[in-house]
Design a protein around this motif. Sequence first.
Motif, PDB file in Angstrom:
ATOM      1  N   ASN A  11       0.798  -1.233   0.000  1.00 33.43           N
ATOM      2  CA  ASN A  11       0.000   0.000   0.000  1.00 33.43           C
ATOM      3  C   ASN A  11       0.827   1.279   0.000  1.00 33.43           C
ATOM      4  N   GLU A  12       2.138   1.182  -0.179  1.00 35.02           N
ATOM      5  CA  GLU A  12       2.985   2.373  -0.173  1.00 35.02           C
ATOM      6  C   GLU A  12       3.911   2.476  -1.376  1.00 35.02           C
ATOM      7  N   LYS A  13       4.665   1.399  -1.654  1.00 36.75           N
ATOM      8  CA  LYS A  13       5.710   1.538  -2.672  1.00 36.75           C
ATOM      9  C   LYS A  13       6.138   0.194  -3.227  1.00 36.75           C
ATOM     10  N   VAL A  14       6.500   0.229  -4.524  1.00 34.61           N
ATOM     11  CA  VAL A  14       7.160  -0.920  -5.154  1.00 34.61           C
ATOM     12  C   VAL A  14       8.285  -0.366  -6.029  1.00 34.61           C
ATOM     13  N   THR A  28      10.215   3.367  -9.696  1.00 31.14           N
ATOM     14  CA  THR A  28       9.642   3.458  -8.359  1.00 31.14           C
ATOM     15  C   THR A  28       8.200   3.909  -8.480  1.00 31.14           C
ATOM     16  N   ILE A  29       7.303   3.121  -7.921  1.00 29.86           N
ATOM     17  CA  ILE A  29       5.879   3.440  -7.935  1.00 29.86           C
ATOM     18  C   ILE A  29       5.448   3.636  -6.483  1.00 29.86           C
ATOM     19  N   THR A  30       4.881   4.807  -6.190  1.00 26.56           N
ATOM     20  CA  THR A  30       4.434   5.089  -4.830  1.00 26.56           C
ATOM     21  C   THR A  30       2.927   5.332  -4.817  1.00 26.56           C
ATOM     22  N   PHE A  31       2.314   5.014  -3.694  1.00 26.17           N
ATOM     23  CA  PHE A  31       0.876   5.159  -3.502  1.00 26.17           C
ATOM     24  C   PHE A  31       0.640   5.954  -2.223  1.00 26.17           C
ATOM     25  N   VAL A  32      -0.169   7.019  -2.324  1.00 30.07           N
ATOM     26  CA  VAL A  32      -0.472   7.855  -1.168  1.00 30.07           C
ATOM     27  C   VAL A  32      -1.986   7.993  -1.073  1.00 30.07           C
ATOM     28  N   PRO A  33      -2.569   7.571   0.057  1.00 29.69           N
ATOM     29  CA  PRO A  33      -4.019   7.685   0.200  1.00 29.69           C
ATOM     30  C   PRO A  33      -4.449   9.149   0.269  1.00 29.69           C
ATOM     31  N   THR A  42       2.360   7.739  -8.038  1.00 32.12           N
ATOM     32  CA  THR A  42       3.473   8.368  -8.746  1.00 32.12           C
ATOM     33  C   THR A  42       4.344   7.257  -9.317  1.00 32.12           C
ATOM     34  N   TYR A  43       4.686   7.384 -10.606  1.00 30.65           N
ATOM     35  CA  TYR A  43       5.548   6.409 -11.268  1.00 30.65           C
ATOM     36  C   TYR A  43       6.754   7.167 -11.778  1.00 30.65           C
ATOM     37  N   HIS A  44       7.910   6.833 -11.236  1.00 32.06           N
ATOM     38  CA  HIS A  44       9.152   7.494 -11.640  1.00 32.06           C
ATOM     39  C   HIS A  44      10.101   6.430 -12.189  1.00 32.06           C
TER      40      HIS A  44
END
Length: 86
Positions: A11-14, A28-33, A42-44
């Motif tokens: 639920n935060e990052k891969v 890096t893919i991040t997820f922010v509720p 966000t996909y960087h």
Amino acid sequence: MDYEITEFVPNEKVVLYAKHFSMVSLDTITFVPRSDGGTDMTYHATVNLRGPFKVITPLLNKSFKGLGDRAKAGLEKALAALPVTA
């Protein structure tokens, strides 16, 4: 390319890593509720060309940007088509 998951926080990052003879990619893919119940993603991606391909990096930057823009648009379209669940 084949990607390896090098970091995973539910639920935060891969973080994904791929190595090819011509390039190395670190994504890096991040997820922010969000307060409305949604999620900001966000996909960087960092792509480094290797060997003789390094010299054409400046020429490819525009192509990579266009590829990223098309990928973003496709992802937004696919996500918008999903049913909203509570």
